[in-house]
Design a protein around this motif. Sequence first.
Motif, PDB file in Angstrom:
ATOM      1  N   SER A 470       0.829  -1.201   0.000  1.00  0.00           N
ATOM      2  CA  SER A 470       0.000   0.000   0.000  1.00  0.00           C
ATOM      3  C   SER A 470       0.861   1.247   0.000  1.00  0.00           C
ATOM      4  O   SER A 470       1.914   1.311   0.654  1.00  0.00           O
ATOM      5  CB  SER A 470      -0.913  -0.005   1.230  1.00  0.00           C
ATOM      6  OG  SER A 470      -1.606   1.216   1.335  1.00  0.00           O
ATOM      7  N   THR A 472      -0.314   4.071   1.106  1.00  0.00           N
ATOM      8  CA  THR A 472      -0.787   4.916   2.207  1.00  0.00           C
ATOM      9  C   THR A 472      -0.339   4.324   3.534  1.00  0.00           C
ATOM     10  O   THR A 472      -0.288   3.104   3.703  1.00  0.00           O
ATOM     11  CB  THR A 472      -2.315   5.036   2.185  1.00  0.00           C
ATOM     12  OG1 THR A 472      -2.877   3.730   2.328  1.00  0.00           O
ATOM     13  CG2 THR A 472      -2.777   5.665   0.883  1.00  0.00           C
ATOM     14  N   ARG A 590      -0.526  -3.363   3.947  1.00  0.00           N
ATOM     15  CA  ARG A 590      -0.179  -2.043   4.456  1.00  0.00           C
ATOM     16  C   ARG A 590       0.482  -2.216   5.824  1.00  0.00           C
ATOM     17  O   ARG A 590      -0.143  -2.704   6.768  1.00  0.00           O
ATOM     18  CB  ARG A 590      -1.422  -1.165   4.610  1.00  0.00           C
ATOM     19  CG  ARG A 590      -1.085   0.268   5.040  1.00  0.00           C
ATOM     20  CD  ARG A 590      -2.332   1.098   5.213  1.00  0.00           C
ATOM     21  NE  ARG A 590      -3.015   0.783   6.472  1.00  0.00           N
ATOM     22  CZ  ARG A 590      -4.197   1.308   6.816  1.00  0.00           C
ATOM     23  NH1 ARG A 590      -4.824   2.120   5.984  1.00  0.00           N
ATOM     24  NH2 ARG A 590      -4.751   0.987   7.961  1.00  0.00           N
ATOM     25  N   GLU A 746      -7.753   0.373  -3.158  1.00  0.00           N
ATOM     26  CA  GLU A 746      -6.389   0.540  -3.664  1.00  0.00           C
ATOM     27  C   GLU A 746      -5.925  -0.724  -4.379  1.00  0.00           C
ATOM     28  O   GLU A 746      -5.283  -0.661  -5.428  1.00  0.00           O
ATOM     29  CB  GLU A 746      -5.453   0.879  -2.507  1.00  0.00           C
ATOM     30  CG  GLU A 746      -4.045   1.227  -2.960  1.00  0.00           C
ATOM     31  CD  GLU A 746      -3.141   1.619  -1.806  1.00  0.00           C
ATOM     32  OE1 GLU A 746      -1.922   1.743  -2.053  1.00  0.00           O
ATOM     33  OE2 GLU A 746      -3.634   1.784  -0.674  1.00  0.00           O
ATOM     34  N   ASN A 749      -7.488  -0.877  -7.809  1.00  0.00           N
ATOM     35  CA  ASN A 749      -6.837   0.011  -8.756  1.00  0.00           C
ATOM     36  C   ASN A 749      -5.472  -0.523  -9.181  1.00  0.00           C
ATOM     37  O   ASN A 749      -5.074  -0.403 -10.353  1.00  0.00           O
ATOM     38  CB  ASN A 749      -6.683   1.401  -8.144  1.00  0.00           C
ATOM     39  CG  ASN A 749      -8.010   2.093  -7.941  1.00  0.00           C
ATOM     40  OD1 ASN A 749      -8.983   1.793  -8.625  1.00  0.00           O
ATOM     41  ND2 ASN A 749      -8.074   3.018  -6.998  1.00  0.00           N
ATOM     42  N   GLN A 750      -4.743  -1.117  -8.245  1.00  0.00           N
ATOM     43  CA  GLN A 750      -3.434  -1.689  -8.589  1.00  0.00           C
ATOM     44  C   GLN A 750      -3.601  -2.821  -9.598  1.00  0.00           C
ATOM     45  O   GLN A 750      -2.832  -2.939 -10.559  1.00  0.00           O
ATOM     46  CB  GLN A 750      -2.753  -2.211  -7.320  1.00  0.00           C
ATOM     47  CG  GLN A 750      -2.337  -1.141  -6.329  1.00  0.00           C
ATOM     48  CD  GLN A 750      -0.990  -0.521  -6.674  1.00  0.00           C
ATOM     49  OE1 GLN A 750      -0.489  -0.683  -7.776  1.00  0.00           O
ATOM     50  NE2 GLN A 750      -0.433   0.207  -5.725  1.00  0.00           N
ATOM     51  N   LEU A 755      -3.611   3.616 -10.295  1.00  0.00           N
ATOM     52  CA  LEU A 755      -4.685   4.394  -9.687  1.00  0.00           C
ATOM     53  C   LEU A 755      -5.487   5.132 -10.738  1.00  0.00           C
ATOM     54  O   LEU A 755      -4.923   5.711 -11.673  1.00  0.00           O
ATOM     55  CB  LEU A 755      -4.102   5.388  -8.679  1.00  0.00           C
ATOM     56  CG  LEU A 755      -3.412   4.753  -7.464  1.00  0.00           C
ATOM     57  CD1 LEU A 755      -2.740   5.825  -6.638  1.00  0.00           C
ATOM     58  CD2 LEU A 755      -4.420   3.986  -6.627  1.00  0.00           C
TER      59      LEU A 755
END
Length: 789
Positions: A470, A472, A590, A746, A749-750, A755
Amino acid sequence: MSESTSLHYLSNGMAVQLQPVADLSAAAVCLRVDAGSHHEPDRWPGLAHLLEHLLFQGGQRFPGPQRLMPWVAARQGRVNATTEACRTLYYFDVRSEELSEGIARLLDMALLPEFSADAIRREIPVIDAEYGMLSRHTPTLITALLATGIHQPPAFRRFVAGNRQSLDGDLPALREALLAFHRQYYSPGRLCLIIRAPLSLADLSAALSQALSQTGSHQLMPLTAHRSLPLPDRAPVPVNERQTSGVLHMDGEGQHCLSYLLADPDSRLRAAVPLLQVLLSDAAPGSFIDAGRRQGLCHHASAEVVSAAPGYLWLLIRLTRPAGPAHPAGRFSRLFRHWLTQIRHLSADRQAHYLRLARQDFLRLSPMEQVRKVASGEVVAGEPDSAALAEAMLSASPCELQTEPSDGGQTLAARGFLCRWSPAPESEDGSPESVPAFVFYPQTASPAGARWLPEATPLPPATVPRCFRSETAGPEAGIILRPLRGSTLTGGQLSQLRYSLHPWISRVRHAGGEASVALHQGVPQIRMMLPVAGEALELIRLLCSLWPDLSAAGIAEDSTQEILIRRLLAEFPQRLAVTQQTPVWSCIIRCQEDALFSRISHSLQQTLLLQRQQPALSPLAGEARHLPVSDGDNAVLYFLPLGSDDPQALVAAQRLGAIYQPAFYHWLREELSAGYVVSCRFEQFADRQGILCALQSPRYDCAQLIAWCRQFFGRVREQIMQMTDGDGLPAEASVSSLPADALASELQNQMAGGLRPALEEPVSVRQLQQLHRRWEDAVGRAVILSCGR
């Protein structure tokens, strides 16, 4: 009652609860009526249910497309209602800025309904169709058969669902009975309005005042601090006749139930039910489910409120297991009684631990389900007394009922439904089974019987993670696993995965985190969010030790208990995506520590087949139909794919879906009475987006339902083409702010190659019209799944 609840009375006597809740993704409202099917006249079985349907036809100020149901659908919200024994609930959710308009419509339909003869005539076949569906619904038949043993009060044995036979005939007399029932039981003094929204108390009060001004009602008057909401009149406590344990003969997954009728004059026992539910659903080592699995009794357990009112609580304990012959009578109840005796002595720290889990369960519900729970009194409030509930259940004599797939038994009429049943097998002779040592959490050491985890293997010199990381940061260590883009699991694989990982999910929750195996847009996702990152590796090792061999899934998918349209919805992703004997998984992690990321990804790669490469999506399937196994409903799913991941196309599709739904519902549900499941919405299944039409009908065959779906897009052409930019487009749906949802997005999108860019320009009416023309031209190429004639 929550400390953040503000109580009010309107000048007409209606009670109001305002609940500001900061983290809700939408505003939610419920109107509770302290009357239900037990209050209807004997002459008209099902009248309370019929009235619930009729109120959605609108009131005097908001008729036609402006009434609550189409208005909410056009804003991508949800709306529903439930008729129970002693109360009726009407509830919906919308965006916070639309709250006052939704409340105004709810109050208009409840206080100023229009009971036209045409509407009554139109709704009776819908009630009859629902009756036909319930006649094959195992949970409904279990409740009906258990109710035959209740000799006081007699209302519990009455037929209350309603059908054509009980409601059709003298239409003027029926209409007069509806008006009389509404006058008596829908008076403002019997109503309570509950409003929950991510707004301040002042903003909630302002939204209510604005809604009242739209309905012509007077302003609210605050209660003094010492006053509280009055409880309705106490209902008599149901009393069971002594009866033998029974077996209901039904196909599908096995059910094993204990039915408790408890005196509950101050609703103290009902307030403890959420705590009992979280204790009973625990599958960690040493839990009740763990013991039930070892004895072959169950793979899941739950506690359900069948009916409740001030005065009594009807509680059902339900075990589910694979289909098979019934167990000897008393085997389940002995194990459960032993578990209850230990519940009475939970320590304060353990009770606080399970109380926290119960609150987490509540917060995971949708805003609409949360407000329904609040209205039903099924929320954790204060310090619920689990010991008192356990003591009351130990003092009661429950009725026991199981199911098994068999053609035997005798036929019994139960609350208007025909059931085949027989006495349960006699208890086995011989020595009693050993009593397990139940374990409750938190534990300072590994509980007895816990699986020993293998030691962590050293990392190879150069490990190339096949997991996404991740971008983020966050305090939790988060992991999302899902099948590779364009693929999904079979129903049997999903059932096996849920069964095998249930102990892991419970163990993660006891560690202070969150975990689940859930369907997201038709694709299974394994989610883990752990606030204390130091425990992540141990729990990942437990996950890997429990991971099943999905190439030989041993638990069959249960396809007989569900309502037909739900069965089709569960199967539909497999029509759009591929399934594999050995699934390939995508993963995103993450965590802030590089070493932890490497160890987690290495552990997962040793157990799962992970891949980062993105293959092409599989071709969409055409039309598939299941032949019915017996006479019953017909159902159709009709899907027009979008075929684009462009952000503007996605938003345009969502907004067209919000326009289609009320028009589709009005034409097929209200004008043609085509069925009682009627929906046309934007949906996402198995990485595909598009418009999904769903119909279920006992009257019309699949060919006719499909023809109507195709005709609909031509019918709304004029409406779409006459739109202008000044008409005001439906707003986008609310976006969840939960950390796991953000991480899943996320990963999505990956997998899609990066993104998605932010949508800077609003979608125009011209873009909506262009997309509608594309779908109108493609009606003959839809993906269709149907079952029935």
